[in-house]
Design a protein around this motif. Structure first.
Motif, PDB file in Angstrom:
ATOM      1  N   TRP B 227       0.833  -1.205   0.000  1.00 48.51           N
ATOM      2  CA  TRP B 227       0.000   0.000   0.000  1.00 48.51           C
ATOM      3  C   TRP B 227       0.867   1.254   0.000  1.00 48.51           C
ATOM      4  CZ3 TRP B 227      -0.981   2.967   4.766  1.00 48.51           C
ATOM      5  CH2 TRP B 227      -1.912   3.991   4.580  1.00 48.51           C
ATOM      6  N   TYR B 231       1.099   4.371  -3.067  1.00 54.54           N
ATOM      7  CA  TYR B 231       0.870   5.812  -3.106  1.00 54.54           C
ATOM      8  C   TYR B 231       2.172   6.602  -3.083  1.00 54.54           C
ATOM      9  CZ  TYR B 231       1.265   6.095   2.065  1.00 54.54           C
ATOM     10  OH  TYR B 231       1.675   6.042   3.365  1.00 54.54           O
ATOM     11  N   ALA B 583      -2.156  12.886  -5.685  1.00 54.15           N
ATOM     12  CA  ALA B 583      -3.403  13.013  -4.954  1.00 54.15           C
ATOM     13  C   ALA B 583      -4.215  11.774  -5.294  1.00 54.15           C
ATOM     14  CB  ALA B 583      -4.147  14.261  -5.392  1.00 54.15           C
ATOM     15  N   ILE B 584      -4.744  11.131  -4.270  1.00 55.46           N
ATOM     16  CA  ILE B 584      -5.502   9.905  -4.500  1.00 55.46           C
ATOM     17  C   ILE B 584      -6.914  10.079  -3.986  1.00 55.46           C
ATOM     18  CG2 ILE B 584      -5.666   7.445  -4.022  1.00 55.46           C
ATOM     19  CD1 ILE B 584      -2.748   7.365  -3.553  1.00 55.46           C
ATOM     20  N   ASP B 585      -7.886   9.739  -4.817  1.00 54.08           N
ATOM     21  CA  ASP B 585      -9.259   9.669  -4.328  1.00 54.08           C
ATOM     22  C   ASP B 585      -9.581   8.187  -4.197  1.00 54.08           C
ATOM     23  OD1 ASP B 585     -12.524   9.901  -5.498  1.00 54.08           O
ATOM     24  OD2 ASP B 585     -11.824  10.782  -3.623  1.00 54.08           O
ATOM     25  N   ALA B 586      -9.586   7.727  -2.969  1.00 55.20           N
ATOM     26  CA  ALA B 586      -9.750   6.294  -2.752  1.00 55.20           C
ATOM     27  C   ALA B 586     -11.219   5.900  -2.728  1.00 55.20           C
ATOM     28  CB  ALA B 586      -9.106   5.913  -1.423  1.00 55.20           C
ATOM     29  N   LEU B 588     -14.007   2.151  -2.659  1.00 56.84           N
ATOM     30  CA  LEU B 588     -14.095   0.703  -2.544  1.00 56.84           C
ATOM     31  C   LEU B 588     -14.027   0.040  -3.910  1.00 56.84           C
ATOM     32  CD1 LEU B 588     -14.381  -1.463  -0.473  1.00 56.84           C
ATOM     33  CD2 LEU B 588     -16.854  -1.238  -0.575  1.00 56.84           C
ATOM     34  N   ARG B 590     -12.907   1.738  -6.819  1.00 58.27           N
ATOM     35  CA  ARG B 590     -11.835   2.260  -7.668  1.00 58.27           C
ATOM     36  C   ARG B 590     -11.042   3.351  -6.971  1.00 58.27           C
ATOM     37  NH1 ARG B 590     -12.609   6.623  -6.516  1.00 58.27           N
ATOM     38  NH2 ARG B 590     -13.999   8.233  -7.294  1.00 58.27           N
ATOM     39  N   PHE B 593      -6.201   8.723  -9.323  1.00 59.47           N
ATOM     40  CA  PHE B 593      -4.840   9.056  -8.950  1.00 59.47           C
ATOM     41  C   PHE B 593      -4.371  10.169  -9.866  1.00 59.47           C
ATOM     42  CE2 PHE B 593      -1.479   6.383  -6.908  1.00 59.47           C
ATOM     43  CZ  PHE B 593      -0.356   7.074  -7.272  1.00 59.47           C
ATOM     44  N   ARG B 617      -8.269  -1.398  -3.881  1.00 53.74           N
ATOM     45  CA  ARG B 617      -8.304  -1.470  -2.414  1.00 53.74           C
ATOM     46  C   ARG B 617      -8.641  -2.879  -1.941  1.00 53.74           C
ATOM     47  NH1 ARG B 617      -6.420   3.368   0.012  1.00 53.74           N
ATOM     48  NH2 ARG B 617      -5.874   4.350  -1.953  1.00 53.74           N
TER      49      ARG B 617
ATOM     50  N   ILE C   5     -15.589   5.087   4.529  1.00 54.60           N
ATOM     51  CA  ILE C   5     -14.778   4.051   3.902  1.00 54.60           C
ATOM     52  C   ILE C   5     -13.373   4.577   3.646  1.00 54.60           C
ATOM     53  CG2 ILE C   5     -14.488   2.670   1.815  1.00 54.60           C
ATOM     54  CD1 ILE C   5     -17.511   2.417   1.698  1.00 54.60           C
ATOM     55  N   THR C   6     -13.321   5.856   3.248  1.00 54.89           N
ATOM     56  CA  THR C   6     -12.001   6.445   3.039  1.00 54.89           C
ATOM     57  C   THR C   6     -11.190   6.352   4.321  1.00 54.89           C
ATOM     58  OG1 THR C   6     -13.039   8.008   1.536  1.00 54.89           O
ATOM     59  CG2 THR C   6     -10.801   8.488   2.238  1.00 54.89           C
ATOM     60  N   PHE C   9      -9.893   2.928   5.058  1.00 56.45           N
ATOM     61  CA  PHE C   9      -8.725   2.488   4.317  1.00 56.45           C
ATOM     62  C   PHE C   9      -7.503   3.356   4.556  1.00 56.45           C
ATOM     63  CE2 PHE C   9     -10.572  -0.993   2.365  1.00 56.45           C
ATOM     64  CZ  PHE C   9     -11.846  -0.660   1.932  1.00 56.45           C
ATOM     65  N   SER C  11      -6.775   6.140   3.952  1.00 54.50           N
ATOM     66  CA  SER C  11      -6.268   6.907   2.825  1.00 54.50           C
ATOM     67  C   SER C  11      -6.569   8.376   3.004  1.00 54.50           C
ATOM     68  CB  SER C  11      -6.871   6.383   1.525  1.00 54.50           C
ATOM     69  OG  SER C  11      -8.265   6.290   1.678  1.00 54.50           O
ATOM     70  N   GLN C  14      -4.086  12.179   1.586  1.00 55.90           N
ATOM     71  CA  GLN C  14      -4.316  12.341   0.163  1.00 55.90           C
ATOM     72  C   GLN C  14      -3.063  12.768  -0.584  1.00 55.90           C
ATOM     73  OE1 GLN C  14      -7.419  13.370  -1.912  1.00 55.90           O
ATOM     74  NE2 GLN C  14      -8.725  12.004  -0.765  1.00 55.90           N
ATOM     75  N   ILE C  15      -2.201  13.474   0.087  1.00 56.89           N
ATOM     76  CA  ILE C  15      -1.008  13.946  -0.588  1.00 56.89           C
ATOM     77  C   ILE C  15       0.125  12.988  -0.291  1.00 56.89           C
ATOM     78  CG2 ILE C  15       0.523  15.905  -0.936  1.00 56.89           C
ATOM     79  CD1 ILE C  15      -2.421  16.438  -1.548  1.00 56.89           C
ATOM     80  N   ASN C  16       0.540  12.283  -1.311  1.00 56.52           N
ATOM     81  CA  ASN C  16       1.520  11.239  -1.087  1.00 56.52           C
ATOM     82  C   ASN C  16       2.672  11.360  -2.067  1.00 56.52           C
ATOM     83  OD1 ASN C  16      -1.486   9.652  -1.180  1.00 56.52           O
ATOM     84  ND2 ASN C  16      -0.433   9.989   0.732  1.00 56.52           N
ATOM     85  N   PHE C  17       3.850  10.989  -1.607  1.00 57.30           N
ATOM     86  CA  PHE C  17       5.046  11.087  -2.423  1.00 57.30           C
ATOM     87  C   PHE C  17       5.006  10.222  -3.655  1.00 57.30           C
ATOM     88  CE2 PHE C  17       7.938  13.496  -0.021  1.00 57.30           C
ATOM     89  CZ  PHE C  17       7.467  13.409   1.260  1.00 57.30           C
TER      90      PHE C  17
END
Lengths: 178, 643, 160
Positions: B227, B231, B583-586, B588, B590, B593, B617, C5-6, C9, C11, C14-17
């Motif tokens: 994980w 990211y 930036a990730i929008d996570a 369930l 999908r 990114f 996920r 849910i976010t 997980f 997550s 949101q700001i990740n390398f």
């Protein structure tokens, strides 16, 4: 008591250990060149001293020569440079410098400061010819025989030990060939 | 003072480990109760010393004491506190101290949770663990001391690699080490049993919870690593078959086989020799992993140290520990007798096939990982073995395994016949296939891979559910009946369903992920996978130890705003390395990114990378479910009740 | 629910390398783009610590990616490009090991492992079951054994 299937794990483990032991003395990052034993890739590049003139490997057919890939921004090149200067003094072979991904200004200044062992310096500013030589890190040095075949590639800086133990004998051997 | 005290505590720990190893071992051999009873207190004292030593190192980092070389190399005054602490295990020396601490922690746990196990056995178990502790502590003190001082002390440290300045560093290594090191307990039990000449159902029952808990930690540790890489490294990958990753995955595969083998040994009294061998292999692979990561023998993005000298030390230790265990095995194993037989169509055989597949998988990964080394050692050239090889080898082994999982659970012990379960199997195979095709139908395009992956996952879920309900076939399904059901029963079913979930995630994300590099000026948008990505420009930002630009991308679907994503591009002041932050929008079903590339043109345009990763996920969700299952199984009450 | 849910997980962050380079290229068609992506995935960056061309942001990787792109644009196919790279850098540059005599064991290995494991285990299990077959008693022998073992207990042999 020593039934094969029970001693087998130990045997396999022993082989593994031998492999790992040998592995410790190898450098996984050194990549041998597939060009060894093949003719030097042809090119035409401007010379550093006089960019209107060009250098072509064919010009050195019949002679034993080396191609040293270097750049002013490369720290390892500075380390090996005194060795190259030393080799130049002995006048054993033609030494061609290959200025890789550099500017003529920086290259000229660098040579003025650290000495110029090269008979001629070709400049490859965008690195495209270096690509044909499989250059992946500087410095690298190719040794070419009289027929224009690459006989050896030295990866990384040339040390005094490398020079005396490996390279000078190699040069002598290549010169002795017809 | 504190660093020296930390080093002193480490030496004290070494002495305790020495006592923990030698005295009880001799005591067990000569049957001297007083010497046997030295084991527990020595182990507890060792843990205390290591805890103190580690605390000293943490203190050094918190206080920014850069007179300690390790801190100077890996920390910085501007580093936020949580990363100053996790930087302690961010590099070679500190992570080794963590290894030793975690080993001491497991040792301590063994002293506490073993009251029902004969003292002689525990003495030997602790002695074996103590021997490993000695090896690691010696390694630290002789070659990798984190407390070494540097003079003059620099005013500022070199800073932690920006890639590591992340939540992932805080949890991934400790979790992973808990798993790696935890396998030493099963190993120690196996060695102790071989030394005692006592390999029976009781030994298997004692070993099981320890193995399961270590397995849970290892599962979660690996999942966390995956994980984090996803990211962190920015291109949507979650597994790269890198040597270091393989080094953690191989013990996991063998530990899984070990768990199943222990179950058979406990329940049926057979597979004893294989179980012992698996216990030795699992921990040996942990040690091998330690060697590979720190010796420089293989190139990896994860490697700590490329030091052949240190590598030699670990190799010698490996020879002593593993070589010694295998010699012990060759000596003792022939005398091991199984107390039962089983037919071809039986649960024992199904589990045996299961283990064969797991071991073949582990062996194949080992082959691929070490092959470049073999070629290089033989001097015939240099090759690379990467994901294309591992994927093409691993998947064909896994698919039959997962199918077998669903079948094996339905088969009875000792002797069964296919006719008995035939109609259920056919029924569920057909349903799974239908569901598989149906699920793949809803994807952008139908592929065989997706159908297979989803079908086998459904097969496992249906098979497990059916098997679970079999328990209530002749009794009523009431709350009290469910409460009376042992935890391990839940655990087993849940863990296998976790694998099904994992399989769905891997299948769908591998096949259906979309990725695109685009160039957008403010106001422009790009359509991908049914989503509209609109770029709203970028602005400058300043952080605690970096500065950069932050972009804004508004994501809509059918004109509804789904997310506002703000990727960044940072330059860290100390190491001056540019880092792109995705930036990730996570979700369930999908992940979306977005990563920033370079500014382009004069109108404020930027090159951006966009991803759509369906069901990714589920990969880690599956691992979490596996972990929950394992935890339930490990904490089943019968382990604390029985003798 | 989505935010829950976010949270679940983890997550939130949101700001990740991210390390990879984003390069914007215009491809002639989707097939070329697909081939490009496959190639930069399977070719290795020689100066990096085990990264493919896609992941790496080193200069050499950049050069190699540009070379792949230009060769594809010139109409070369995947095999040509692979050959071109191998001619200069050797087999090391391929993450998918070629099928050669020296890699034979690598590619056949897993299958070999399976066959060996399967065959040996089947043999071991069979030999174990053979023991049982040879030690099975007939009904008469069984009753006689019972009588000998429990001479005084005439009721017991009913449960034999």
């Amino acid at each position: 008591m020593l039934k094969l299937k029970f001693i087998l794990p130990f045997i396999i483990f022993s082989l593994l250990v031998v492999l790992l032991f040998v592995g410790l003395s190898n450098d996984p990052r050194k990549v041998p060149s597939p060009l060894v034993g093949k003719p030097t890739p042809g090119f035409e590049l401007p010379q550093l001293k006089d960019p209107s003139k060009s250098f072509n490997p064919d010009m050195l057919k019949g002679k034993v020569w080396l191609l040293n890939i270097w750049a002013s921004w490369c720290s390892g090149c500075r380390v090996e440079h005194p060795i190259l200067n030393e080799l130049a003094k002995r006048k054993m072979l033609t030494m061609v410098g290959f200025n890789y991904k550099d500017t003529n200004d920086d290259a000229t200044k660098w040579l003025a400061q650290f000495g110029n062992p090269y008979d001629v310096v070709a400049t490859d500013q965008d690195g495209s010819v270096g690509f044909d030589y499989g250059v992946y890190g500087v410095p690298e040095t190719f040794f070419i025989d009289k027929k224009g075949i690459i006989r050896y590639k030295h990866i990384g800086p040339v040390s005094y030990k490398d020079l005396t133990e490996k390279l000078i004998p190699l040069i002598k051997q290549l010169k002795a060939e017809t | 003072m504190i660093p020296e005290f930390g080093q002193f505590a480490l030496v004290v720990g070494l002495v305790c480990a020495f006592l923990q190893t030698t005295v009880p071992l001799v005591g067990a051999y000569k049957n001297i109760p007083a010497w046997i009873s030295v084991a527990r207190p020595a182990a507890q004292a060792q843990f205390l010393s290591l805890a103190v030593s580690f605390a000293c190192l943490v203190y050094v980092f918190i206080q920014n004491d850069f007179s300690v070389l390790y801190a100077a190399q890996n920390s910085n005054t501007k580093l936020p506190l949580e990363f100053r602490i996790s930087a302690v295990w961010g590099a070679h020396e500190g992570s080794l101290l963590l290894w030793a601490l975690v080993l001491a922690l497991w040792t301590y746990a063994v002293t506490i949770f073993s009251k029902k196990i004969p003292d002689v056995m525990i003495a030997r178990v602790l002695a074996v663990m103590g021997f490993i502790s000695i090896g690691f502590m010696l390694f630290i003190l002789v070659t990798s001391n984190p407390f070494t001082r540097i003079f003059p002390a620099p005013l500022e440290g070199r800073d932690l690699n920006p890639l590591l300045q992340d939540f992932g560093l805080i949890i991934h290594p400790p979790m992973l080490y808990m798993g790696y090191v935890g396998l030493s307990v099963a190993f120690a039990f196996a060695i102790a049993a071989m030394l005692a000449g006592r390999l029976d159902a009781a030994w298997a029952r004692w070993s099981r919870p320890w193995t399961s808990i270590a397995w849970v930690f290892l599962t979660l540790g690996i999942a966390l690593g995956s994980w984090w890489a996803y990211y962190e490294l920015g291109w949507g990958g979650w597994w790269f078959w890198d040597p270091v990753e393989n080094a953690s995955f191989m013990p996991w595969l063998v530990a899984t086989a070990l768990m199943h083998s222990l179950a058979v040994t406990e329940k049926r009294g057979c597979f004893k020799a294989w179980t012992v061998l698996l216990a030795v292999f699992a921990f040996s692979l942990s040690l091998l992993g330690t060697f590979l990561v720190r010796s420089g023998v293989l190139t990896s993005v994860h490697s700590f140290a490329s030091d052949p000298e240190r590598g030699l030390f670990i190799l010698i230790f490996l020879i002593i520990v593993v070589g010694g265990s295998l010699i012990l095995y060759a000596w003792r194993a022939p005398a091991i007798k199984s107390t039962s037989k089983f037919k071809f169509f039986s649960k024992e055989n199904a589990l045996l096939m299961n283990n064969i597949l797991l071991i073949v998988a582990a062996a194949s990964i080992l082959l691929g990982t070490l092959y470049p080394l073999v070629i290089d050692a033989l001097g015939v050239g240099k090759i690379s073995v990467g994901p294309p090889y591992f994927n093409s080898v691993f998947v064909p082994i896994m698919v039959p395994l997962i199918v077998l999982m669903g079948v094996g659970v339905l088969i009875r012990w000792k002797e069964d016949n296919f006719q008995r379960i035939q109609k259920h199997v056919f029924k569920y195979v057909v349903i799974s296939l239908a569901l598989g095709v149906l699920s793949a139908w809803f994807m952008p395009h139908l592929t065989i891979g997706a159908v297979i992956g989803v079908t086998v996952a459904w097969w496992v879920v249906l098979s497990m559910s059916f098997n679970f309900m079999q328990r209530f076939k002749n009794r009523e399904l009431s709350i009290s009946a469910l409460q009376k059901t042992p935890r391990s029963y839940y655990g087993m079913h849940i863990a296998h369903i976790g694998i099904a979930v994992f399989t769905v995630g891997v299948t769908l994300t591998s096949i259906y992920s979309t990725e695109k590099d685009v160039m957008l000026t403010p106001g422009q948008s790009y359509s991908m996978a049914g989503y509209e990505f609109k770029f709203a420009g970028a602005k400058r930002i300043v952080g605690p130890n970096y500065q950069g630009e932050r972009g804004k991308v508004i994501v809509t679907q059918d004109d509804q705003v789904i997310a506002v994503m703000e990727p960044e591009k940072r330059i860290y002041t100390v190491q001056r390395s540019p880092m792109t932050e995705a930036a990730i929008d996570a979700g369930l079903t999908r992940d979306l990114f977005v990563a920033m590339g370079e500014p382009r043109g004069t109108e404020g345009g930027w090159a951006l990378r966009l991803y759509h990763k369906p069901y990714i996920r589920w990969i880690w969700l599956g691992c979490i479910i596996m972990g929950i299952g394992g935890l339930l199984a490990a904490t089943d009450k019968r382990y604390s009740k029985a003798k | 629910m989505r935010s829950f849910i976010t949270l679940l997980f983890l997550s939130l962050v949101q700001i990740n390398f991210v390390l990879a380079q984003v390069e914007f290229r215009t491809f002639k068609n989707t097939e070329q783009e697909r081939q490009y992506n496959v190639l930069i995935d399977e070719l290795r960056c020689l100066v990096c610590q085990n990264q493919n061309l896609k992941d790496s942001n080193s200069d050499l990787a950049k050069d190699m990616r540009n070379k792949v792109f230009s060769m594809l644009s010139d109409g070369k196919n995947k095999d040509d490009i692979v050959e071109h790279m191998v001619a200069r850098y050797g087999d090391f540059v391929l993450y998918k090991p070629p099928f050669k005599s020296i890699t034979l064991l690598l590619w056949i290995g897993p299958l070999l492992f399976f066959v060996i494991a399967f065959v040996s285990v089947v043999r071991i299990v069979k030999s174990r079951n053979q023991d049982e077959v040879t030690t099975k008693l007939s009904e008469a022998e069984h009753q006689r054994a019972e009588a000998l073992l429990n001479p005084s207990d005439k009721n017991k042999d009913k449960t034999a």
